[in-house]
Design a protein around this motif. Structure first.
Motif, PDB file in Angstrom:
ATOM      1  N   LEU A  61       0.827  -1.214   0.000  1.00  0.00           N
ATOM      2  CA  LEU A  61       0.000   0.000   0.000  1.00  0.00           C
ATOM      3  C   LEU A  61       0.861   1.264   0.000  1.00  0.00           C
ATOM      4  O   LEU A  61       0.450   2.303  -0.516  1.00  0.00           O
ATOM      5  CB  LEU A  61      -0.945   0.007   1.210  1.00  0.00           C
ATOM      6  CG  LEU A  61      -2.065  -1.028   1.168  1.00  0.00           C
ATOM      7  CD1 LEU A  61      -2.945  -0.939   2.412  1.00  0.00           C
ATOM      8  CD2 LEU A  61      -2.926  -0.840  -0.083  1.00  0.00           C
TER       9      LEU A  61
ATOM     10  N   MET B 182      -5.908   3.667   4.733  1.00  0.00           N
ATOM     11  CA  MET B 182      -6.360   3.001   3.505  1.00  0.00           C
ATOM     12  C   MET B 182      -7.030   1.662   3.828  1.00  0.00           C
ATOM     13  O   MET B 182      -8.039   1.302   3.209  1.00  0.00           O
ATOM     14  CB  MET B 182      -5.183   2.764   2.542  1.00  0.00           C
ATOM     15  CG  MET B 182      -4.504   4.012   2.010  1.00  0.00           C
ATOM     16  SD  MET B 182      -5.625   5.323   1.500  1.00  0.00           S
ATOM     17  CE  MET B 182      -6.420   4.566   0.085  1.00  0.00           C
ATOM     18  N   LEU B 183      -6.470   0.917   4.804  1.00  0.00           N
ATOM     19  CA  LEU B 183      -7.086  -0.354   5.187  1.00  0.00           C
ATOM     20  C   LEU B 183      -8.490  -0.108   5.743  1.00  0.00           C
ATOM     21  O   LEU B 183      -9.443  -0.812   5.396  1.00  0.00           O
ATOM     22  CB  LEU B 183      -6.203  -1.080   6.215  1.00  0.00           C
ATOM     23  CG  LEU B 183      -4.926  -1.716   5.637  1.00  0.00           C
ATOM     24  CD1 LEU B 183      -3.998  -2.175   6.766  1.00  0.00           C
ATOM     25  CD2 LEU B 183      -5.259  -2.896   4.729  1.00  0.00           C
TER      26      LEU B 183
ATOM     27  N   LEU C 170     -10.446   2.348   5.079  1.00  0.00           N
ATOM     28  CA  LEU C 170     -11.311   2.803   3.990  1.00  0.00           C
ATOM     29  C   LEU C 170     -11.977   1.620   3.278  1.00  0.00           C
ATOM     30  O   LEU C 170     -13.119   1.703   2.838  1.00  0.00           O
ATOM     31  CB  LEU C 170     -10.461   3.608   3.004  1.00  0.00           C
ATOM     32  CG  LEU C 170     -11.158   4.416   1.936  1.00  0.00           C
ATOM     33  CD1 LEU C 170     -11.952   5.559   2.549  1.00  0.00           C
ATOM     34  CD2 LEU C 170     -10.141   4.976   0.942  1.00  0.00           C
ATOM     35  N   VAL C 171     -11.235   0.515   3.150  1.00  0.00           N
ATOM     36  CA  VAL C 171     -11.786  -0.644   2.440  1.00  0.00           C
ATOM     37  C   VAL C 171     -12.287  -1.716   3.408  1.00  0.00           C
ATOM     38  O   VAL C 171     -12.521  -2.865   3.015  1.00  0.00           O
ATOM     39  CB  VAL C 171     -10.759  -1.245   1.441  1.00  0.00           C
ATOM     40  CG1 VAL C 171     -10.429  -0.229   0.357  1.00  0.00           C
ATOM     41  CG2 VAL C 171      -9.497  -1.723   2.139  1.00  0.00           C
TER      42      VAL C 171
ATOM     43  N   ARG D 130     -10.029  -6.181  -1.890  1.00  0.00           N
ATOM     44  CA  ARG D 130     -10.127  -4.947  -1.090  1.00  0.00           C
ATOM     45  C   ARG D 130      -8.775  -4.238  -1.021  1.00  0.00           C
ATOM     46  O   ARG D 130      -8.699  -3.010  -1.124  1.00  0.00           O
ATOM     47  CB  ARG D 130     -10.615  -5.259   0.329  1.00  0.00           C
ATOM     48  CG  ARG D 130     -12.110  -5.494   0.394  1.00  0.00           C
ATOM     49  CD  ARG D 130     -12.573  -5.915   1.778  1.00  0.00           C
ATOM     50  NE  ARG D 130     -13.947  -6.349   1.699  1.00  0.00           N
ATOM     51  CZ  ARG D 130     -15.006  -5.550   1.885  1.00  0.00           C
ATOM     52  NH1 ARG D 130     -14.840  -4.289   2.253  1.00  0.00           N
ATOM     53  NH2 ARG D 130     -16.228  -6.003   1.732  1.00  0.00           N
TER      54      ARG D 130
ATOM     55  N   ALA E 129      -7.727  -0.505  -2.202  1.00  0.00           N
ATOM     56  CA  ALA E 129      -6.976   0.440  -1.360  1.00  0.00           C
ATOM     57  C   ALA E 129      -5.725   0.931  -2.087  1.00  0.00           C
ATOM     58  O   ALA E 129      -5.408   2.119  -2.070  1.00  0.00           O
ATOM     59  CB  ALA E 129      -6.590  -0.234  -0.045  1.00  0.00           C
ATOM     60  N   ARG E 130      -5.049   0.010  -2.743  1.00  0.00           N
ATOM     61  CA  ARG E 130      -3.819   0.385  -3.451  1.00  0.00           C
ATOM     62  C   ARG E 130      -4.132   1.326  -4.618  1.00  0.00           C
ATOM     63  O   ARG E 130      -3.392   2.260  -4.900  1.00  0.00           O
ATOM     64  CB  ARG E 130      -3.100  -0.880  -3.949  1.00  0.00           C
ATOM     65  CG  ARG E 130      -1.693  -0.626  -4.414  1.00  0.00           C
ATOM     66  CD  ARG E 130      -0.998  -1.939  -4.748  1.00  0.00           C
ATOM     67  NE  ARG E 130      -0.197  -1.812  -5.947  1.00  0.00           N
ATOM     68  CZ  ARG E 130       1.132  -1.703  -5.943  1.00  0.00           C
ATOM     69  NH1 ARG E 130       1.808  -1.726  -4.819  1.00  0.00           N
ATOM     70  NH2 ARG E 130       1.783  -1.577  -7.072  1.00  0.00           N
TER      71      ARG E 130
ATOM     72  N   VAL F 115      -4.709   4.930  -3.091  1.00  0.00           N
ATOM     73  CA  VAL F 115      -3.763   5.523  -2.145  1.00  0.00           C
ATOM     74  C   VAL F 115      -3.234   6.889  -2.605  1.00  0.00           C
ATOM     75  O   VAL F 115      -2.936   7.759  -1.794  1.00  0.00           O
ATOM     76  CB  VAL F 115      -2.624   4.511  -1.807  1.00  0.00           C
ATOM     77  CG1 VAL F 115      -1.655   4.346  -2.948  1.00  0.00           C
ATOM     78  CG2 VAL F 115      -1.911   4.893  -0.533  1.00  0.00           C
TER      79      VAL F 115
END
Ligand SMILES: Nc1ncnc2c1ncn2[C@@H]1O[C@H](COP(=O)(O)OP(=O)(O)O)[C@@H](O)[C@H]1O
Ligand code: SF4
Ligand SMILES: [Mg+2]
Length: 325
Positions: free
Chosen positions: A116, A135-136, A138-139, A160, A164-165, A168
């Motif tokens: 990520l 980010m984690l 968020l998903v 997922r 996220a990636r 980012v």
């Protein structure tokens, strides 16, 4: 104002010839992957790109991001023309590509946290642990996933992480290539709901590529239909599904599985195999499978024309009613 405008984009790849082409450059042949591709994408919009496997969808997506060079045409993103490698590098900071096997294809030795953080470091931005946790979250994944490895994730969790990636770098546009392929139906729904939710929250635009018509229909505002490297129809999703105008879209939509199989329009179901790009017919690319083919279809290539407001179709005989003239 559009976010993305693609005009007359074409890609020809040189074919490796034998000794003849080495001796005589004029005999060198090339393979046209796609041509005359024009469409727009508005801010906040989801455009679905559908077509059978091999029609050129993935290659077109890569070309839009400058990952594959093109032979003709122009790409404007965010009001600026993108043509040099530096333009595309800048564009890729605000446009993310979500590949089908995004996480599976990444280094198995990198943790999810490192995966990520990687897009940030590639673009010279700081990558603090808090950003990875954000980010984690968020998903919908817990923060300790940062320490896991790709092989420890289920298909849905990996997808997922792929989302996220893609997000980012805070993109405006996400190009998602077969985002639900290979997932169980229930997990497909979860990923689509996540993508729809994030679209609203983060004000994203999507170009969603798939051969899964039902999925594209569910999420797209407009759809573009590709056949053998040509866009043959573009229009608002609901109108296009209710009344497809191009004979190819008509057969594609008629052969879509319905909840009640007795309602499927077998009479319109597409016949014959998709030809290979090496055998693409001249003039209208659909002539070999079209039930309405006429002599002009074999001599004059149809252009993509707007035959009723916002509805574009590439066929000599298409009419706004869906009947062929
Ligand atoms: N670099 C390349 N060299 C040769 N053929 C290619 C190259 N890139 C794509 N193709 C061909 O273009 C066609 C379209 O591929 P693709 O874009 O993957 O279609 P889709 O995503 O719609 O299934 C395929 O037949 C593929 O073999
Ligand atoms: S141009 Fe002719 S062959 Fe092509 S889709 Fe229309 S009717 Fe069919
Ligand atoms: Mg593909």
């Amino acid at each position: 104002m559009t976010l993305l405008t693609v005009q007359n984009l074409a890609l020809d790849l040189p074919l490796r010839g034998g000794i003849l082409s080495a001796l005589n450059p004029k005999s060198r042949r090339s393979l046209q992957i796609f041509a005359d591709v024009s469409f727009t994408l508005n801010p906040g919009e989801t455009l679905g790109l559908v077509g059978e496997s091999g029609s050129g969808k993935t290659t077109l997506a890569r070309a839009i991001l400058g990952l594959t060079p093109t032979t003709h045409g122009t790409i404007h993103f965010d009001q600026a023309q993108r043509s040099t490698p530096a333009d595309f590098t800048a564009m890729r900071a605000t446009t993310a590509m979500m590949f089908q096997d995004a996480i599976a294809s990444l280094s198995p030795r990198m943790t999810i946290g490192a995966l990520l953080a990687e897009p940030l470091t590639i673009h010279g931005q700081p990558a603090p642990k808090t950003k990875v946790a954000e980010m984690l979250a968020l998903v919908g994944l817990p923060p300790d996933f940062a320490n896991r490895y790709p092989h420890e994730l289920s298909g849905g969790q990996a997808r997922r992480v792929g989302v996220a990636r893609a997000l980012v770098l805070n993109p405006k546009l996400v190009i998602a290539d077969e985002p639900t392929a290979g997932l169980d139906v229930s997990v497909q729904g979860e990923i689509l709901n996540l993508m729809t939710d994030l679209k609203t929250r983060l004000n994203l635009s999507y170009l969603i590529i798939s051969h899964n018509l039902a999925m594209v229909r569910h999420v797209s505002d407009r759809i573009a239909v590709m056949y053998l490297g040509r866009l043959v129809e573009i229009g608002p999703t609901r109108q296009t599904f209710a009344r497809p105008l191009h004979p190819y879209s008509q057969s594609l939509i008629a052969s879509e599985p319905l909840p009640d199989p007795r309602k499927r329009r077998q009479d319109l179901a597409i016949k014959g195999e998709i030809p290979s790009l090496l055998n693409r017919p001249k003039a209208c690319v659909f002539q070999g499978r079209c039930p309405h083919v006429q002599p002009i279809c074999r001599t004059d290539p149809p252009t993509l024309r707007e035959i009723s407001p916002a509805r574009f179709v590439r066929c000599h005989f298409a009419t706004p009613t869906g009947a062929l003239s």
